[in-house]
Structures are given as structure tokens and as C-alpha cells.
Scaffold this motif. Sequence first.
Motif, mmCIF file in Angstrom:
data_model
loop_
_atom_site.group_PDB
_atom_site.id
_atom_site.type_symbol
_atom_site.label_atom_id
_atom_site.label_comp_id
_atom_site.label_asym_id
_atom_site.label_seq_id
_atom_site.Cartn_x
_atom_site.Cartn_y
_atom_site.Cartn_z
ATOM 1 N N LEU A 195 0.864 -1.186 0.000
ATOM 2 C CA LEU A 195 0.000 0.000 0.000
ATOM 3 C C LEU A 195 0.897 1.231 0.000
ATOM 4 O O LEU A 195 1.845 1.311 0.790
ATOM 5 N N PHE A 196 0.616 2.193 -0.867
ATOM 6 C CA PHE A 196 1.481 3.356 -0.992
ATOM 7 C C PHE A 196 0.661 4.607 -1.250
ATOM 8 O O PHE A 196 -0.545 4.548 -1.507
ATOM 9 N N ARG A 197 1.331 5.722 -1.225
ATOM 10 C CA ARG A 197 0.672 7.001 -1.452
ATOM 11 C C ARG A 197 0.835 7.415 -2.905
ATOM 12 O O ARG A 197 1.917 7.338 -3.478
ATOM 13 N N SER A 198 -0.270 7.851 -3.510
ATOM 14 C CA SER A 198 -0.225 8.394 -4.858
ATOM 15 C C SER A 198 -1.108 9.643 -4.901
ATOM 16 O O SER A 198 -1.490 10.183 -3.855
ATOM 17 N N THR A 199 -1.431 10.088 -6.127
ATOM 18 C CA THR A 199 -2.192 11.325 -6.319
ATOM 19 C C THR A 199 -3.244 11.102 -7.391
ATOM 20 O O THR A 199 -2.970 10.463 -8.413
ATOM 21 N N ASN A 200 -4.433 11.647 -7.175
ATOM 22 C CA ASN A 200 -5.475 11.494 -8.183
ATOM 23 C C ASN A 200 -5.385 12.590 -9.240
ATOM 24 O O ASN A 200 -4.440 13.384 -9.264
ATOM 25 N N SER A 201 -6.391 12.679 -10.104
ATOM 26 C CA SER A 201 -6.324 13.581 -11.251
ATOM 27 C C SER A 201 -6.381 15.053 -10.874
ATOM 28 O O SER A 201 -5.993 15.912 -11.677
ATOM 29 N N VAL A 202 -6.889 15.357 -9.691
ATOM 30 C CA VAL A 202 -6.983 16.755 -9.273
ATOM 31 C C VAL A 202 -5.969 17.094 -8.193
ATOM 32 O O VAL A 202 -6.060 18.129 -7.539
ATOM 33 N N GLY A 203 -4.972 16.222 -7.987
ATOM 34 C CA GLY A 203 -3.866 16.518 -7.095
ATOM 35 C C GLY A 203 -4.059 16.132 -5.646
ATOM 36 O O GLY A 203 -3.215 16.473 -4.808
ATOM 37 N N ALA A 204 -5.117 15.422 -5.308
ATOM 38 C CA ALA A 204 -5.350 15.017 -3.924
ATOM 39 C C ALA A 204 -4.647 13.689 -3.640
ATOM 40 O O ALA A 204 -4.553 12.827 -4.516
ATOM 41 N N PRO A 205 -4.154 13.505 -2.416
ATOM 42 C CA PRO A 205 -3.490 12.242 -2.088
ATOM 43 C C PRO A 205 -4.485 11.094 -2.015
ATOM 44 O O PRO A 205 -5.613 11.264 -1.553
ATOM 45 N N ILE A 206 -4.075 9.927 -2.489
ATOM 46 C CA ILE A 206 -4.899 8.729 -2.451
ATOM 47 C C ILE A 206 -4.039 7.533 -2.061
ATOM 48 O O ILE A 206 -2.846 7.495 -2.340
ATOM 49 N N PRO A 207 -4.638 6.527 -1.421
ATOM 50 C CA PRO A 207 -3.922 5.260 -1.214
ATOM 51 C C PRO A 207 -4.051 4.400 -2.458
ATOM 52 O O PRO A 207 -5.072 4.422 -3.155
ATOM 53 N N ALA A 208 -3.028 3.645 -2.767
ATOM 54 C CA ALA A 208 -3.049 2.748 -3.921
ATOM 55 C C ALA A 208 -2.281 1.483 -3.564
ATOM 56 O O ALA A 208 -1.496 1.458 -2.612
ATOM 57 N N VAL A 209 -2.498 0.442 -4.355
ATOM 58 C CA VAL A 209 -1.924 -0.869 -4.061
ATOM 59 C C VAL A 209 -1.220 -1.408 -5.297
ATOM 60 O O VAL A 209 -1.708 -1.260 -6.423
ATOM 61 N N THR A 210 -0.068 -2.017 -5.089
ATOM 62 C CA THR A 210 0.567 -2.793 -6.142
ATOM 63 C C THR A 210 0.928 -4.153 -5.591
ATOM 64 O O THR A 210 1.179 -4.301 -4.385
ATOM 65 N N THR A 211 0.931 -5.153 -6.457
ATOM 66 C CA THR A 211 1.279 -6.522 -6.074
ATOM 67 C C THR A 211 2.613 -6.875 -6.702
ATOM 68 O O THR A 211 2.754 -6.855 -7.931
ATOM 69 N N LEU A 212 3.594 -7.156 -5.856
ATOM 70 C CA LEU A 212 4.947 -7.469 -6.316
ATOM 71 C C LEU A 212 5.141 -8.978 -6.339
ATOM 72 O O LEU A 212 4.945 -9.653 -5.323
ATOM 73 N N ILE A 213 5.526 -9.478 -7.498
ATOM 74 C CA ILE A 213 5.788 -10.905 -7.690
ATOM 75 C C ILE A 213 7.251 -11.038 -8.081
ATOM 76 O O ILE A 213 7.698 -10.408 -9.047
ATOM 77 N N SER A 214 8.015 -11.846 -7.345
ATOM 78 C CA SER A 214 9.452 -11.892 -7.598
ATOM 79 C C SER A 214 9.998 -13.294 -7.410
ATOM 80 O O SER A 214 9.564 -14.027 -6.508
ATOM 81 N N PRO A 215 10.956 -13.686 -8.253
ATOM 82 C CA PRO A 215 11.614 -14.980 -8.057
ATOM 83 C C PRO A 215 12.640 -14.959 -6.933
ATOM 84 O O PRO A 215 13.225 -16.003 -6.612
ATOM 85 N N GLY A 216 12.873 -13.811 -6.339
ATOM 86 C CA GLY A 216 13.819 -13.687 -5.238
ATOM 87 C C GLY A 216 14.278 -12.248 -5.098
ATOM 88 O O GLY A 216 13.979 -11.404 -5.944
ATOM 89 N N PRO A 217 14.979 -11.946 -4.008
ATOM 90 C CA PRO A 217 15.445 -10.570 -3.810
ATOM 91 C C PRO A 217 16.328 -10.102 -4.961
ATOM 92 O O PRO A 217 16.989 -10.896 -5.620
ATOM 93 N N GLY A 218 16.306 -8.794 -5.196
ATOM 94 C CA GLY A 218 17.093 -8.200 -6.264
ATOM 95 C C GLY A 218 18.560 -8.138 -5.908
ATOM 96 O O GLY A 218 18.985 -8.709 -4.909
ATOM 97 N N PRO A 219 19.332 -7.393 -6.749
ATOM 98 C CA PRO A 219 18.842 -6.617 -7.896
ATOM 99 C C PRO A 219 18.511 -7.495 -9.098
ATOM 100 O O PRO A 219 19.178 -8.498 -9.344
ATOM 101 N N ARG A 220 17.464 -7.110 -9.804
ATOM 102 C CA ARG A 220 17.010 -7.816 -10.999
ATOM 103 C C ARG A 220 16.105 -6.858 -11.765
ATOM 104 O O ARG A 220 15.614 -5.875 -11.191
ATOM 105 N N PRO A 221 15.860 -7.061 -13.051
ATOM 106 C CA PRO A 221 14.954 -6.181 -13.786
ATOM 107 C C PRO A 221 13.559 -6.161 -13.157
ATOM 108 O O PRO A 221 13.062 -7.183 -12.672
ATOM 109 N N LEU A 222 12.934 -4.995 -13.203
ATOM 110 C CA LEU A 222 11.594 -4.805 -12.653
ATOM 111 C C LEU A 222 10.651 -4.395 -13.779
ATOM 112 O O LEU A 222 10.853 -3.369 -14.430
ATOM 113 N N LEU A 223 9.632 -5.208 -14.013
ATOM 114 C CA LEU A 223 8.612 -4.896 -15.002
ATOM 115 C C LEU A 223 7.333 -4.477 -14.285
ATOM 116 O O LEU A 223 6.807 -5.228 -13.471
#
Length: 398
Positions: free
Chosen positions: A79-107
Motif C-alpha cells: 500500500l502506498f501514497r499516490s495522487t489522483n487527477s486533481v492533485g489530492a493524495p490517495i492510497p493505492a496498491v501494487t502486487t509485487l511478484i518476484s523470483p527472489g530478492p534483487g537486484p534484478r529487472p523490474l517490469l
Amino acid sequence: MAVRRSIRKTLVQGFGLATALVSVMVAAPAAHAGAIYPAPDRDGFYYAAGNLGGAANGDVLNSRPMPSPWPGASVTQILFRSTNSVGAPIPAVTTLISPGPGPRPLLSYQPFVNSLGMQCAPSHSIFDGSMKESAAFPLLLARGWAIAVPDHLGPDSAYGAARMGGQITLDGIRAVKRFAPAGLGDSPVGLAGYSGGAMSTGFAAALAPDYAPELPIVGVAEGGVPVNPGKMAIEAGDSPQALFGLGFAVAIGMEREYPAEINLDQSLTPFGFGMRERIANSCVDDIISVGANHSISDVFHPGMENDPTMIRTMHENALEMVPELIRAPLYEWHGGSDQVPLNLAMATAGRYCAAGTPVQFDIIPGADHLGAILPGSANAMNYLADRFAGRPAPSNCH
């Protein structure tokens, strides 16, 4: 019938994309409910604590491990902080899938969500089996890549608000890089998405030089891009459309994102009010079913398509119209018989070429919107692999 069901699950932004937008009414609030927001997610993880306002874009607010559908891969939701279309702060979510700790390319992969309900978000569909694109993730993990999959429609599932989707995508990458256990702080970044996901992908790439200049984006791959939904709507006219529901859903999503500027109430017909209520919490299959073979005049009274405020919000979310340009090396593909206009996509790519961006634009001969997905995706992943390896980017700009 199986093919038709598959198309409904996979085909996005086609014949009826944003047809409803041309009749959006921008007016003072009427006696009706106004924007209808989705039912809140029952999972408290999606809601930021009181530190949202004090956080910077991309700051990690919370995280949790998730069960992995792929042996040997770890899955973490952030869960992280982002911004909506009018500049207000919003919470957002991303799901990280990884074969193991980095460093490695991130898509960062932006799926084609095309929905109005929170249960349809990638952070849910990865685990309930409804995200068809996740079938390709094992191939990407086998390359040694980590994959970030953001909920790029935001906390209100504002389908159509592509600028916000780009910002969420960039802030999701920031969050993954700031999440120390992943070890991805120094990883090169690639962006990818198709159709509805390509809208957020394209905006992320175009906004990055100003919004997130620190991110090392080495390549972008996008396919079947609807670069101007409003123009597509005008060309579609008032004829019945098999995918009209998607266009109407865009109108609902834009009303959610711009509630002070877009109000549908006074322009909706009684049937339109009923349809808005019915699909306000729906995923793509139900949206298509409910809206199938309807037209603009079924849901909207005539007029208001020339309102300057409505036009401005549409242009703010159209890659063809915005002043920001993709600067990172770009691979773009499009079906030769795609229902999403090829000429608009090529003209927009031409803007990037004129600015000096190396663009490789491939046309998949004879392919419609559905048929172009697989062949272009294979080329796209090879293209990004070369960018991660530091090889020179090809270009067929003229």
C-alpha cells in the motif's frame, strides 16, 4: 459460445469504447445521487491510516505477504501514497511478484481491468483466477524479472481516468523500489500493458520525465492503445454497439474521478439511470452483457457533447492530445484489423518519433483487437529483455 465468452473476458476498448463520453453532461448537481462510487473493499488493508497526507508519492504505507500461485516466487502487496487527477493524495496498491530478492529487472505490468467494482482490481484478480494475463507471469519470472502489478484504476475504480492510472503506476514503482526487503532499489524498469492497460502504461511513460524523473525506465511496450477514446466515440455515432457497456462504464468512471466537473444526472434517461445503478460494482463481463447492443440515445438525452469542461477532461486523459510525450524507447504493436483505430495510434507514435524517441511500431497483419494480443506480447517481452540488457533500441520511425 466459448470463443464469445473468451472475447468478453479479453477484448477491451473495442467498438463501443467511450461512446458514452460524448454525451456526458457537465452541470450543477441535480436532484439525483450524482457519481455512484463502488462498494468499499471489505479488506482493511486497502485503506491508509492517518499518515497519508504526510507521506510523499510512492512512500510505503503498509505491506503484507500473500500466498504465491507460482512455486518459487514470493508475492507481496504494498500500500502506498499516490495522487489522483486533481492533485489530492490517495492510497493505492501494487502486487509485487518476484523470483527472489534483487537486484534484478523490474517490469511494471498494467492489466486491462476495464471494470467499476473494487473486487475486479488486479490485487484480487491475480488470486481468484480472473486475470487471464497472469498466465504469462511464469515466463517472465523464468527470465529472472520481478513484476509489479498496480491497481491502476485507483481506490474508486475510476475506469477511463488514464492520467491517474499513469501516476499510480509510477508511484507503485517507487514504492517497490523503496520496499527494502525486495532489494530492487537499483533495478532497471520496464513498462508494459495492452489496450486499457496500455492507456495507463502510456501515461506513465509520458508523465515520467516530470512526475518521476528519478525512475530508470529503460523501455516501454504497449499494444492496442486507445489514444483518444472521445474521438472514437464521435466516430461510433448512435448506432447500437456490442461493447457499448464499456463506453458507458468510462463515463461512470470519469464522473467518479471528476465529481466537481462531470455530472451525468441531468443528461441520463430513465434507462440510463438504471444501467448506471446496475453496473456500478461490476467487472468487465457483466458490464459488456448489460450494455450489449445499446446506444447513446438509450442512456442519454441529446446535447452537451460540446461542453468545454467535458472536452477538457477527456483531452487530459487522451494520449493523442496531452502535451507530455513518451521519451523512453518504445515498442508498440497494433492489429491490422483492430477495432481500436490504427491510424490514431500511428499518428500518436509519430509525435514521439518527431521528438526523437526511438519507436518500433509493428502491425500484426489481419489481426483484430483480440488476435493481436499474443503475437505482439511475445515481441514486446523480447524487446524489453534487450532494453534490460542495455542493447541499442531499434526504431522504424520515418
